[in-house]
Design a protein around this motif. Structure first.
Motif, PDB file in Angstrom:
ATOM      1  N   GLN A 120     -28.006  20.949 -26.556  1.00 10.18           N
ATOM      2  CA  GLN A 120     -26.708  20.910 -26.009  1.00 10.18           C
ATOM      3  C   GLN A 120     -26.220  19.624 -25.163  1.00 10.18           C
ATOM      4  OE1 GLN A 120     -24.740  23.440 -27.265  1.00 10.18           O
ATOM      5  NE2 GLN A 120     -26.525  23.999 -28.333  1.00 10.18           N
ATOM      6  N   SER A 121     -25.165  19.451 -25.099  1.00 12.88           N
ATOM      7  CA  SER A 121     -24.764  18.192 -24.256  1.00 12.88           C
ATOM      8  C   SER A 121     -24.669  18.518 -22.748  1.00 12.88           C
ATOM      9  CB  SER A 121     -23.218  17.836 -24.448  1.00 12.88           C
ATOM     10  OG  SER A 121     -22.746  16.997 -23.729  1.00 12.88           O
ATOM     11  N   VAL A 122     -25.352  17.831 -22.254  1.00 13.90           N
ATOM     12  CA  VAL A 122     -25.704  18.191 -20.610  1.00 13.90           C
ATOM     13  C   VAL A 122     -25.070  16.693 -19.731  1.00 13.90           C
ATOM     14  CG1 VAL A 122     -27.435  18.041 -18.762  1.00 13.90           C
ATOM     15  CG2 VAL A 122     -27.662  19.146 -20.880  1.00 13.90           C
ATOM     16  N   THR A 123     -23.964  17.228 -18.921  1.00  9.35           N
ATOM     17  CA  THR A 123     -23.635  16.234 -17.892  1.00  9.35           C
ATOM     18  C   THR A 123     -23.989  16.502 -16.485  1.00  9.35           C
ATOM     19  OG1 THR A 123     -21.595  15.989 -19.259  1.00  9.35           O
ATOM     20  CG2 THR A 123     -21.348  15.074 -17.144  1.00  9.35           C
ATOM     21  N   ILE A 124     -24.744  15.517 -15.819  1.00  5.61           N
ATOM     22  CA  ILE A 124     -25.027  15.457 -14.544  1.00  5.61           C
ATOM     23  C   ILE A 124     -24.334  14.787 -13.509  1.00  5.61           C
ATOM     24  CG2 ILE A 124     -27.159  15.478 -12.838  1.00  5.61           C
ATOM     25  CD1 ILE A 124     -29.095  15.933 -15.142  1.00  5.61           C
ATOM     26  N   LYS A 125     -23.576  15.431 -12.541  1.00  4.89           N
ATOM     27  CA  LYS A 125     -22.634  14.757 -11.585  1.00  4.89           C
ATOM     28  C   LYS A 125     -23.348  14.734 -10.301  1.00  4.89           C
ATOM     29  CE  LYS A 125     -18.334  16.094 -13.993  1.00  4.89           C
ATOM     30  NZ  LYS A 125     -16.882  16.546 -13.765  1.00  4.89           N
ATOM     31  N   LEU A 126     -23.169  13.482  -9.443  1.00  2.00           N
ATOM     32  CA  LEU A 126     -24.017  13.367  -8.508  1.00  2.00           C
ATOM     33  C   LEU A 126     -22.870  13.394  -7.396  1.00  2.00           C
ATOM     34  CD1 LEU A 126     -26.178  10.485  -9.789  1.00  2.00           C
ATOM     35  CD2 LEU A 126     -26.683  12.939  -9.336  1.00  2.00           C
ATOM     36  N   SER A 127     -23.388  13.924  -6.131  1.00  2.00           N
ATOM     37  CA  SER A 127     -22.547  13.898  -4.964  1.00  2.00           C
ATOM     38  C   SER A 127     -23.643  13.732  -3.755  1.00  2.00           C
ATOM     39  CB  SER A 127     -21.605  15.084  -4.793  1.00  2.00           C
ATOM     40  OG  SER A 127     -20.955  15.011  -3.485  1.00  2.00           O
ATOM     41  N   GLY A 128     -23.298  12.811  -2.927  1.00  2.07           N
ATOM     42  CA  GLY A 128     -24.312  12.627  -1.833  1.00  2.07           C
ATOM     43  C   GLY A 128     -25.540  11.949  -2.308  1.00  2.07           C
ATOM     44  N   THR A 129     -26.213  11.907  -1.600  1.00  2.54           N
ATOM     45  CA  THR A 129     -27.889  11.362  -1.960  1.00  2.54           C
ATOM     46  C   THR A 129     -28.656  12.585  -2.588  1.00  2.54           C
ATOM     47  OG1 THR A 129     -27.692   9.869  -0.439  1.00  2.54           O
ATOM     48  CG2 THR A 129     -29.863  10.264  -0.941  1.00  2.54           C
ATOM     49  N   LEU A 152     -27.331  13.298 -22.936  1.00  2.00           N
ATOM     50  CA  LEU A 152     -27.409  13.502 -21.308  1.00  2.00           C
ATOM     51  C   LEU A 152     -26.530  12.250 -20.737  1.00  2.00           C
ATOM     52  CD1 LEU A 152     -28.624  14.568 -18.704  1.00  2.00           C
ATOM     53  CD2 LEU A 152     -30.531  12.744 -19.058  1.00  2.00           C
ATOM     54  N   VAL A 153     -25.483  12.694 -19.918  1.00  2.00           N
ATOM     55  CA  VAL A 153     -24.640  11.927 -19.043  1.00  2.00           C
ATOM     56  C   VAL A 153     -24.801  12.018 -17.627  1.00  2.00           C
ATOM     57  CG1 VAL A 153     -22.514  11.239 -18.768  1.00  2.00           C
ATOM     58  CG2 VAL A 153     -22.919  11.696 -20.963  1.00  2.00           C
ATOM     59  N   ILE A 154     -25.108  11.092 -16.957  1.00  2.00           N
ATOM     60  CA  ILE A 154     -25.230  10.861 -15.418  1.00  2.00           C
ATOM     61  C   ILE A 154     -24.023  10.300 -14.947  1.00  2.00           C
ATOM     62  CG2 ILE A 154     -26.856  10.300 -13.450  1.00  2.00           C
ATOM     63  CD1 ILE A 154     -29.096  10.554 -15.367  1.00  2.00           C
ATOM     64  N   THR A 155     -23.059  10.988 -14.179  1.00  2.00           N
ATOM     65  CA  THR A 155     -21.934  10.252 -13.403  1.00  2.00           C
ATOM     66  C   THR A 155     -21.583  10.772 -12.164  1.00  2.00           C
ATOM     67  OG1 THR A 155     -19.706   9.734 -14.009  1.00  2.00           O
ATOM     68  CG2 THR A 155     -20.360  12.042 -14.388  1.00  2.00           C
ATOM     69  N   SER A 156     -20.568  10.320 -11.362  1.00  2.00           N
ATOM     70  CA  SER A 156     -20.168  10.542 -10.256  1.00  2.00           C
ATOM     71  C   SER A 156     -19.701  12.065 -10.191  1.00  2.00           C
ATOM     72  CB  SER A 156     -19.414   9.575  -9.798  1.00  2.00           C
ATOM     73  OG  SER A 156     -18.021   9.585 -10.450  1.00  2.00           O
ATOM     74  N   ALA A 157     -19.544  12.479  -9.038  1.00  4.67           N
ATOM     75  CA  ALA A 157     -18.978  13.762  -9.129  1.00  4.67           C
ATOM     76  C   ALA A 157     -17.540  14.144  -9.385  1.00  4.67           C
ATOM     77  CB  ALA A 157     -19.099  14.478  -7.649  1.00  4.67           C
ATOM     78  N   ASN A 158     -16.958  13.006  -9.352  1.00  7.40           N
ATOM     79  CA  ASN A 158     -15.616  13.057  -9.901  1.00  7.40           C
ATOM     80  C   ASN A 158     -15.468  12.388 -11.276  1.00  7.40           C
ATOM     81  OD1 ASN A 158     -15.659  10.354  -9.384  1.00  7.40           O
ATOM     82  ND2 ASN A 158     -14.626  10.356  -7.545  1.00  7.40           N
ATOM     83  N   GLY A 159     -16.307  12.213 -11.824  1.00  7.70           N
ATOM     84  CA  GLY A 159     -16.281  11.916 -13.165  1.00  7.70           C
ATOM     85  C   GLY A 159     -15.738  10.271 -13.551  1.00  7.70           C
ATOM     86  N   ASP A 160     -15.503   9.542 -12.479  1.00  9.39           N
ATOM     87  CA  ASP A 160     -14.817   8.089 -12.785  1.00  9.39           C
ATOM     88  C   ASP A 160     -16.122   7.048 -12.774  1.00  9.39           C
ATOM     89  OD1 ASP A 160     -15.252   8.033 -10.011  1.00  9.39           O
ATOM     90  OD2 ASP A 160     -13.050   7.415  -9.703  1.00  9.39           O
TER      91      ASP A 160
END
Length: 186
Positions: A120-129, A152-160
């Motif tokens: 499946q499609s996986v998006t990992i959003k990051l916040s903090g360290t 696999l997409v890795i992005t910021s927590a707000n998605g921008d």
């Protein structure tokens, strides 16, 4: 005698003010706790705190492995732990999943700290360290993608793609920081 009565009256006023302050603080705390409970709650899984989904249907936790089994949106934070956890996160969801990591610090000795193993499609959003460290293992990546069919997409927590969060991913011997390990190519 007058000075003594004035002092006692002053002491009574101070005591009443302290009691009113304590009552207001207790009332404020109760309102805050009620609002937190009303907006939803999460699930404690050892060193992790998970919001979104439910234990048993959205995710499981067994033998130090937090496994996401259903698609959806989840947030994972550390459960008040200041040091690293010898736990692992595995994404093997049956649907598309968005996983937000908030100040995760995982050093695994038994596999990849975060393994993406789904078609499946996986998006990992990051916040903090966020730190995923597999340097104490052989053949594992810090963030291991074991399936070639998924996105696999890795992005910021707000998605921008702004700098909301940071990811430090360290692989073990024969393992990438992000990608695959020896014998497992992502």
């Amino acid at each position: 005698m007058q000075a003594g009565k004035k002092q006692e009256k002053g002491d009574d006023i101070i005591k009443k003010k302290i009691l009113i302050l304590l009552f207001a603080l207790a009332l404020f705390t109760g309102v805050m706790l009620a609002s937190v409970h009303a907006t939803g709650s999460g699930t404690v899984c050892s060193n992790f705190y998970v919001t979104g989904g439910e234990l048993g249907t959205g995710f499981n936790y067994e033998n130090n492995v937090l496994t996401f089994i259903s698609g959806g949106e989840y947030t994972v934070t550390m459960n008040g732990v200041d040091s690293t956890a010898d736990d692992r996160i595995v994404v093997s969801a049956s649907g598309d999943i968005t996983l937000t990591l908030v100040d995760i610090d995982v050093t695994s000795r038994s596999g990849s700290p975060l393994e993406v193993n789904t078609s499946q499609s996986v998006t990992i959003k990051l916040s903090g360290t966020n730190t995923l460290d597999a340097s104490n293992t052989d053949d594992y990546a810090g963030l291991q993608k074991t399936s070639t069919a998924n996105t696999l997409v890795i992005t910021s927590a707000n998605g921008d793609n702004s700098i909301d969060g940071i990811l430090y991913a360290t692989g073990g011997y024969y393992g990438a920081g992000i990608g695959g390990g020896d014998g497992c190519y992502g």
